[in-house]
Design an enzyme around this catalytic site. Sequence first.
Site, PDB file in Angstrom:
ATOM      1  N   LYS A 144      42.494  48.737  34.031  1.00 46.50           N
ATOM      2  CA  LYS A 144      41.506  49.702  33.509  1.00 46.50           C
ATOM      3  C   LYS A 144      41.472  49.701  31.983  1.00 46.50           C
ATOM      4  CE  LYS A 144      41.458  49.896  37.686  1.00 46.50           C
ATOM      5  NZ  LYS A 144      40.598  48.848  38.295  1.00 46.50           N
ATOM      6  N   ASP A 169      34.559  49.506  38.905  1.00 47.16           N
ATOM      7  CA  ASP A 169      35.274  50.361  39.860  1.00 47.16           C
ATOM      8  C   ASP A 169      36.175  51.341  39.097  1.00 47.16           C
ATOM      9  OD1 ASP A 169      37.783  49.871  42.472  1.00 47.16           O
ATOM     10  OD2 ASP A 169      36.164  51.333  42.314  1.00 47.16           O
ATOM     11  N   ASN A 170      36.609  52.398  39.776  1.00 49.51           N
ATOM     12  CA  ASN A 170      37.657  53.306  39.277  1.00 49.51           C
ATOM     13  C   ASN A 170      37.306  54.099  38.023  1.00 49.51           C
ATOM     14  OD1 ASN A 170      39.388  50.505  40.190  1.00 49.51           O
ATOM     15  ND2 ASN A 170      39.684  52.410  41.323  1.00 49.51           N
ATOM     16  N   GLU A 199      39.735  54.655  47.185  1.00 53.25           N
ATOM     17  CA  GLU A 199      39.968  53.881  48.413  1.00 53.25           C
ATOM     18  C   GLU A 199      41.028  54.530  49.310  1.00 53.25           C
ATOM     19  OE1 GLU A 199      39.950  52.611  45.318  1.00 53.25           O
ATOM     20  OE2 GLU A 199      41.580  51.223  44.977  1.00 53.25           O
TER      21      GLU A 199
HETATM   22  O1  LIG Z   1      45.504  50.411  38.370  1.00 56.70           O
HETATM   23  C1  LIG Z   1      45.570  50.770  39.542  1.00 56.70           C
HETATM   24  C2  LIG Z   1      46.775  51.449  40.018  1.00 56.70           C
HETATM   25  C3  LIG Z   1      47.445  52.277  39.157  1.00 56.70           C
HETATM   26  C4  LIG Z   1      48.585  52.920  39.591  1.00 56.70           C
HETATM   27  C5  LIG Z   1      49.044  52.750  40.904  1.00 56.70           C
HETATM   28  C6  LIG Z   1      48.356  51.929  41.764  1.00 56.70           C
HETATM   29  C7  LIG Z   1      47.220  51.276  41.322  1.00 56.70           C
HETATM   30  C8  LIG Z   1      44.379  50.612  40.437  1.00 56.70           C
HETATM   31  C9  LIG Z   1      44.084  51.657  41.327  1.00 56.70           C
HETATM   32  C10 LIG Z   1      42.936  51.598  42.104  1.00 56.70           C
HETATM   33  C11 LIG Z   1      42.065  50.511  41.991  1.00 56.70           C
HETATM   34  O2  LIG Z   1      40.909  50.447  42.718  1.00 56.70           O
HETATM   35  C12 LIG Z   1      42.346  49.466  41.100  1.00 56.70           C
HETATM   36  O3  LIG Z   1      41.432  48.470  40.991  1.00 56.70           O
HETATM   37  C13 LIG Z   1      43.542  49.484  40.349  1.00 56.70           C
HETATM   38  N1  LIG Z   1      43.907  48.337  39.544  1.00 56.70           N
HETATM   39  O4  LIG Z   1      45.092  48.096  39.338  1.00 56.70           O
HETATM   40  O5  LIG Z   1      43.038  47.571  39.135  1.00 56.70           O
HETATM   41 MG   LIG Z   2      39.588  49.120  41.861  1.00 55.51          MG
END
Ligand SMILES: O=C(c1ccccc1)c1ccc(O)c(O)c1[N+](=O)[O-]
Ligand SMILES: [Mg+2]
Length: 214
Positions: A144, A169-170, A199
């Site tokens: 992110k 996303d996110n 998700e």
């Molecule tokens: O960064 C996390 C993450 C952070 C902390 C714990 C678990 C995952 C994450 C969570 C949901 C997502 O849809 C996603 O794409 C990510 N990612 O890593 O790219």
């Molecule tokens: Mg994601």
Amino acid sequence: SAMSLERRILQYVQQQALRGDPDSVMAAIDKFGWEREFAMNVGDVKGVILDRFVKETAPKTMLELGTYMGYSAIRTVRLLPETARFITVEFNQENAAVAKEMIAFAGLQNRIIQIMSDSAEVIPQLKTKYGVETLDMVFIDHWKDVYLRDIKLLETNELLRKGTVVVADNIIKPGAPDYADYVRTCGKYDSTFHESNYEYSNDIDGLEKSVYRG
Ligand SMILES: O=C(c1ccccc1)c1ccc(O)c(O)c1[N+](=O)[O-]
Ligand SMILES: [Mg+2]
């Protein structure tokens, strides 16, 4: 357990899904996510929104940043014609290796160009090394804190054109606030937020859809 989460999901898919059937692969990954352990795929709820964007855009050339296990690559390419070019980039070598097997199991290995490298290295090479002129669509789903760096790299490497659709996303969870603020206020995109759920969870999350003004 000795085996990584991603390897366990791949094994589950190989046992539960049908080789060569992308929908059954997606269904198995989603079933695992809902019933057993969290995995950071875009998932089936946000996935329906992503499907709609892909169908509306019908990209001939698409880039994905963050392959992970290949779920969104499989989800997207299943909606595209054989002539479409889909390039996906993953920095984590173990996840990329799992994705390669997952994509092959789904029978889509000839439809997906997998690059196992840092997106900051790959983006400047897309024109020269990968023969990309401009991108019709981009799905951003990797770390992110590099979303903003990478959309700016796409701009400066002249990979976006009037109407390119960039989906991220996110936006809420874990969140990409600097990215969201940029695409909404820099004046280069028509950007809309599409609220959904994180998700395999009832938590709130969502996708940002940003159309480059050219
Ligand atoms: O960064 C996390 C993450 C952070 C902390 C714990 C678990 C995952 C994450 C969570 C949901 C997502 O849809 C996603 O794409 C990510 N990612 O890593 O790219
Ligand atoms: Mg994601």
